[in-house]
Motif scaffolding. Structure first.
Motif, mmCIF file in Angstrom:
data_model
loop_
_atom_site.group_PDB
_atom_site.id
_atom_site.type_symbol
_atom_site.label_atom_id
_atom_site.label_comp_id
_atom_site.label_asym_id
_atom_site.label_seq_id
_atom_site.Cartn_x
_atom_site.Cartn_y
_atom_site.Cartn_z
ATOM 1 N N ALA A 1 0.823 -1.224 0.000
ATOM 2 C CA ALA A 1 0.000 0.000 0.000
ATOM 3 C C ALA A 1 0.854 1.269 0.000
ATOM 4 O O ALA A 1 0.370 2.341 -0.387
ATOM 5 C CB ALA A 1 -0.930 -0.005 1.211
ATOM 6 N N ASN A 2 2.107 1.157 0.433
ATOM 7 C CA ASN A 2 2.977 2.341 0.454
ATOM 8 C C ASN A 2 3.452 2.749 -0.939
ATOM 9 O O ASN A 2 3.987 3.838 -1.115
ATOM 10 C CB ASN A 2 4.198 2.070 1.346
ATOM 11 C CG ASN A 2 3.777 1.753 2.756
ATOM 12 O OD1 ASN A 2 3.402 2.633 3.510
ATOM 13 N ND2 ASN A 2 3.804 0.462 3.096
ATOM 14 N N ASP A 3 3.260 1.867 -1.912
ATOM 15 C CA ASP A 3 3.711 2.133 -3.274
ATOM 16 C C ASP A 3 2.509 2.556 -4.126
ATOM 17 O O ASP A 3 1.827 1.730 -4.729
ATOM 18 C CB ASP A 3 4.378 0.864 -3.835
ATOM 19 C CG ASP A 3 4.961 1.092 -5.217
ATOM 20 O OD1 ASP A 3 4.784 2.197 -5.780
ATOM 21 O OD2 ASP A 3 5.596 0.154 -5.747
ATOM 22 N N VAL A 4 2.285 3.872 -4.155
ATOM 23 C CA VAL A 4 1.098 4.409 -4.828
ATOM 24 C C VAL A 4 1.112 4.090 -6.330
ATOM 25 O O VAL A 4 0.062 3.951 -6.961
ATOM 26 C CB VAL A 4 1.012 5.937 -4.594
ATOM 27 C CG1 VAL A 4 -0.207 6.535 -5.271
ATOM 28 C CG2 VAL A 4 0.971 6.240 -3.099
ATOM 29 N N SER B 1 -10.655 2.273 -9.685
ATOM 30 C CA SER B 1 -11.165 3.618 -9.938
ATOM 31 C C SER B 1 -11.031 4.501 -8.695
ATOM 32 O O SER B 1 -10.828 5.699 -8.783
ATOM 33 C CB SER B 1 -12.625 3.510 -10.354
ATOM 34 O OG SER B 1 -13.134 4.761 -10.683
ATOM 35 N N PHE B 2 -11.175 3.878 -7.509
ATOM 36 C CA PHE B 2 -10.949 4.583 -6.238
ATOM 37 C C PHE B 2 -10.609 3.541 -5.185
ATOM 38 O O PHE B 2 -10.733 2.336 -5.446
ATOM 39 C CB PHE B 2 -12.166 5.431 -5.825
ATOM 40 C CG PHE B 2 -13.391 4.644 -5.446
ATOM 41 C CD1 PHE B 2 -13.614 4.231 -4.140
ATOM 42 C CD2 PHE B 2 -14.351 4.314 -6.404
ATOM 43 C CE1 PHE B 2 -14.751 3.509 -3.800
ATOM 44 C CE2 PHE B 2 -15.492 3.594 -6.064
ATOM 45 C CZ PHE B 2 -15.692 3.191 -4.752
ATOM 46 N N LEU C 1 0.153 9.264 3.172
ATOM 47 C CA LEU C 1 -0.102 8.249 2.140
ATOM 48 C C LEU C 1 -1.458 8.479 1.459
ATOM 49 O O LEU C 1 -1.562 8.429 0.226
ATOM 50 C CB LEU C 1 -0.042 6.860 2.786
ATOM 51 C CG LEU C 1 -0.025 5.659 1.846
ATOM 52 C CD1 LEU C 1 1.103 5.761 0.825
ATOM 53 C CD2 LEU C 1 0.119 4.367 2.651
ATOM 54 N N GLU C 2 -2.485 8.760 2.254
ATOM 55 C CA GLU C 2 -3.809 8.990 1.644
ATOM 56 C C GLU C 2 -3.761 10.217 0.723
ATOM 57 O O GLU C 2 -4.394 10.233 -0.334
ATOM 58 C CB GLU C 2 -4.871 9.145 2.733
ATOM 59 C CG GLU C 2 -5.131 7.827 3.464
ATOM 60 C CD GLU C 2 -6.249 7.864 4.504
ATOM 61 O OE1 GLU C 2 -6.689 6.787 4.922
ATOM 62 O OE2 GLU C 2 -6.667 8.974 4.920
ATOM 63 N N GLU C 3 -2.991 11.218 1.103
ATOM 64 C CA GLU C 3 -2.858 12.402 0.234
ATOM 65 C C GLU C 3 -2.135 12.048 -1.060
ATOM 66 O O GLU C 3 -2.468 12.564 -2.126
ATOM 67 C CB GLU C 3 -2.117 13.518 0.968
ATOM 68 C CG GLU C 3 -3.006 14.207 1.992
ATOM 69 C CD GLU C 3 -2.266 15.233 2.843
ATOM 70 O OE1 GLU C 3 -1.066 15.486 2.595
ATOM 71 O OE2 GLU C 3 -2.896 15.768 3.773
ATOM 72 N N GLN C 4 -1.149 11.137 -0.944
ATOM 73 C CA GLN C 4 -0.429 10.744 -2.164
ATOM 74 C C GLN C 4 -1.369 10.040 -3.150
ATOM 75 O O GLN C 4 -1.284 10.253 -4.354
ATOM 76 C CB GLN C 4 0.751 9.830 -1.811
ATOM 77 C CG GLN C 4 1.914 10.587 -1.178
ATOM 78 C CD GLN C 4 2.991 9.662 -0.625
ATOM 79 O OE1 GLN C 4 2.853 8.439 -0.622
ATOM 80 N NE2 GLN C 4 4.070 10.253 -0.124
ATOM 81 N N TYR C 5 -2.266 9.199 -2.629
ATOM 82 C CA TYR C 5 -3.238 8.539 -3.511
ATOM 83 C C TYR C 5 -4.130 9.579 -4.186
ATOM 84 O O TYR C 5 -4.345 9.545 -5.403
ATOM 85 C CB TYR C 5 -4.106 7.538 -2.732
ATOM 86 C CG TYR C 5 -3.452 6.189 -2.568
ATOM 87 C CD1 TYR C 5 -2.577 5.940 -1.513
ATOM 88 C CD2 TYR C 5 -3.683 5.149 -3.460
ATOM 89 C CE1 TYR C 5 -1.961 4.711 -1.351
ATOM 90 C CE2 TYR C 5 -3.068 3.913 -3.307
ATOM 91 C CZ TYR C 5 -2.215 3.700 -2.255
ATOM 92 O OH TYR C 5 -1.598 2.491 -2.110
ATOM 93 N N ALA C 6 -4.655 10.508 -3.378
ATOM 94 C CA ALA C 6 -5.559 11.523 -3.944
ATOM 95 C C ALA C 6 -4.837 12.370 -4.982
ATOM 96 O O ALA C 6 -5.373 12.653 -6.058
ATOM 97 C CB ALA C 6 -6.132 12.387 -2.828
ATOM 98 N N GLY D 1 -4.585 10.952 -8.328
ATOM 99 C CA GLY D 1 -5.832 10.820 -9.090
ATOM 100 C C GLY D 1 -6.726 9.697 -8.611
ATOM 101 O O GLY D 1 -7.704 9.357 -9.282
ATOM 102 N N ILE D 2 -6.406 9.119 -7.412
ATOM 103 C CA ILE D 2 -7.217 8.007 -6.895
ATOM 104 C C ILE D 2 -8.010 8.502 -5.684
ATOM 105 O O ILE D 2 -7.418 8.727 -4.615
ATOM 106 C CB ILE D 2 -6.321 6.826 -6.433
ATOM 107 C CG1 ILE D 2 -5.219 6.527 -7.450
ATOM 108 C CG2 ILE D 2 -7.164 5.610 -6.049
ATOM 109 C CD1 ILE D 2 -5.549 5.546 -8.510
ATOM 110 N N PRO D 3 -9.330 8.685 -5.804
ATOM 111 C CA PRO D 3 -10.116 9.093 -4.631
ATOM 112 C C PRO D 3 -9.972 8.083 -3.490
ATOM 113 O O PRO D 3 -9.878 6.876 -3.735
ATOM 114 C CB PRO D 3 -11.553 9.125 -5.161
ATOM 115 C CG PRO D 3 -11.413 9.322 -6.641
ATOM 116 C CD PRO D 3 -10.164 8.589 -7.019
#
Ligand code: NAP
Length: 367
Positions: A72-75, A88-89, A104-109, A112-114
Motif C-alpha cells: 500500500a505504500n507504493d502508490v 477507480s478509487f 499516504l492517503e494524500e499521495q493517492y488523492a 488521481g485516486i479518490p
C-alpha cells in the motif's frame, strides 16, 4: 447489467479490510479488483496473505483470493491498476501511524485516486468531510474546494467517523431535525474487541475482564460529532457548539457490536418518550430516499423489550447497517437515557465506508 466500478482496498488483509472484501462480494455497483496491505503481505495472493487469519464466516469470491496483494505504500501500483481499469478509487482501512496514513492517503488523492477512508488521520483536516450518509450528505460540497485548493483533478479524500459514536449519532440527529437538539450528553460505551483490529487486545487482558481505556477514543467521541453536526460556511467547516459530550469508553469481551449507554439533556424543548420513539421510527435520510444499495431500510430500530439491544442478537439488524436502541426512559440527572448498539466493523467501518461511496457516486463524485 451495467459495468461495475473497479475498486481497491488499502489494508485489505486486516479486520476492516476483510469486511470490505466480504461485503463487496455481491455489490451491484462496485467490484474489488485491487488489494494492498503492508510489505509483509505484498506479493502474496490474497488467499495466502489472509490464510489462518480470515475472521469472518462468509468467505471471499475465488477471483478475489487470487488477487496479488500490493504494498500500500507504493502508490504507483494503484496508479498502474487505474490505468488498466482495475482501480477507480480506494477504500482505506490502513492501521499505521497517523502522520504516515495522512501523507499516504494524500499521495493517492494527488495521484488521481479518490480515497474513502476509515482511518482517523484526516478527520480533523479542515477540507476533508467526515460523513455519516444519513446525517450530513451536504458536507460532500467541500470536495470541489478540497480538489481546487490542492490542485487535485480526479482524486479527493472523504472519511467516516469513529465507530464508537455510530450508535447514537443518528438518534441525536433525528431528534435535532424534529426540533429537539441535545445540549449535553453523558455516554458510556462497551466496545467489542474487533474494534482493536487483528490480533487486537491480548486474550489474557480481555477474558473475564473489562478494560476501562481505549487510547484516543474518548477524545474522538467528544469532538467528532461537532464536525459532523457542523456546516460549511464560505467554503470552510464551522463546527457545531453542541452537544457537549462526556464519554467513558470501555473494551469488553464481545466479538462485534459497540454499545453506548446515553444520558441526554435537551437544549430547551423536551419531547415525551412516545414522541421520541415516533421520531426515531420515522427517521430517513438521502440514502433511504435514493435507495442506495447499502442503506438500511429503517436506520433506527427501537426494541421494546427490557433487555435489548444485545450485541449477539441485534448487531446484524438490516445487514448490520441499522442502529438498534432500547431502554428509553427518564433520567434522574438529565432528561432521558437509552442504550444504543451498532455493528462496529460493518456500520461503524466497512459498511459505513461503502454507504459513503454510494452516496458519493450518487452525487456524481465517483465513476
Ligand atoms: P487491522 O486488523 O490491524 O488491519 C490493519 C491493515 O493495515 C492490514 O491490512 C495491514 O496489513 C495494514 N498495514 C499495517 N501496517 C501497514 C504498513 N506499514 N503499510 C501498509 N499497510 C499496513 O486494523 P483494522 O481494525 O482493520 O483497522 C483498519 C483501520 O480502520 C484503522 O485505521 C482503524 O482505526 C479503522 N477502524 C477500525 C474499526 C474496527 O472496528 N476495527 C472501526 C472503525 C475504523 P498486513 O495484514 O499486511 O499487516
Amino acid at each position: 447489467m451495467a459495468q461495475k466500478i473497479p475498486v481497491g482496498i488499502l489494508g485489505a488483509t486486516g479486520m476492516v479490510g476483510q469486511q470490505y472484501i466480504s461485503l463487496l462480494n455481491d455489490h451491484p455497483w462496485f467490484e474489488v479488483r485491487f488489494a494492498a496491505a503492508s510489505p509483509r503481505s505484498a506479493g502474496k495472493k490474497y488467499a495466502e496473505a489472509t490464510a489462518g487469519r480470515w475472521q469472518l464466516a462468509k468467505t471471499y469470491a475465488p477471483d478475489v483470493g487470487s488477487i496479488i496483494v500490493e504494498d500500500a505504500n507504493d502508490v504507483s501500483r494503484a496508479v498502474a491498476a487505474f490505468k488498466k481499469g482495475e482501480c477507480s478509487f480506494v477504500f482505506s482501512a490502513l492501521e499505521m501511524g497517523k502522520d504516515e496514513t495522512r501523507t499516504l492517503e494524500e499521495q493517492y488523492a494527488a495521484a488521481g485516486i479518490p480515497v474513502i477512508s476509515n482511518a482517523s488521520a484526516h478527520r480533523w483536516t479542515p477540507d476533508v468531510p467526515v460523513l455519516i450518509a444519513e446525517i450530513n450528505p451536504e458536507h460532500t460540497d467541500i470536495i470541489p474546494v478540497q480538489k481546487k485548493s490542492r490542485g487535485w483533478d480526479r482524486g479527493f479524500i472523504a472519511v467516516k467517523p469513529n465507530c464508537s459514536i455510530q450508535s447514537y449519532m443518528k438518534p441525536l440527529h433525528a431528534l435535532a431535525q424534529a426540533g429537539f437538539p441535545a445540549q449535553r450528553l453523558i455516554v458510556t460505551t462497551m466496545q467489542a474487541v474487533s474494534g482493536a483490529g487483528y490480533p487486537g487486545v491480548p486474550s489474557l487482558d480481555m477474558l473475564d475482564n473489562v478494560v476501562p481505556y481505549i487510547g484516543g477514543e474518548e477524545e474522538k467521541s467528544e469532538r467528532e460529532p461537532l464536525k459532523i453536526f457542523g456546516f460549511i460556511d464560505n467554503d470552510v467547516f464551522k463546527n457545531a457548539e453542541f452537544p457537549k459530550i462526556s464519554a467513558c469508553c470501555n473494551r469488553v469481551p464481545v466479538t462485534d457490536g459497540h454499545i453506548a449507554c446515553v444520558s441526554l439533556e435537551f437544549m430547551d424543548k423536551k419531547p415525551s418518550l412516545d414522541e421520541i420513539k415516533k421520531i426515531w421510527a420515522a427517521y430517513k435520510g438521502v440514502p433511504q430516499e435514493a435507495g442506495l444499495p447499502f442503506a438500511p431500510k429503517q436506520p433506527i430500530i427501537y426494541r421494546e423489550e427490557d433487555n435489548r439491544p444485545q450485541p449477539r442478537k441485534d448487531r446484524d439488524a438490516d445487514k448490520a447497517m441499522a442502529v438498534v436502541i432500547g431502554r428509553l426512559r427518564p433520567c434522574n440527572v438529565f432528561d432521558v437515557r437509552f442504550t444504543a448498539l451498532s455493528h462496529n466493523t460493518v456500520r461503524g467501518a466497512a459498511g459505513g465506508g461503502i454507504l459513503n461511496a454510494e452516496l458519493l457516486k450518487y452525487k456524481g463524485f465517483l465513476g
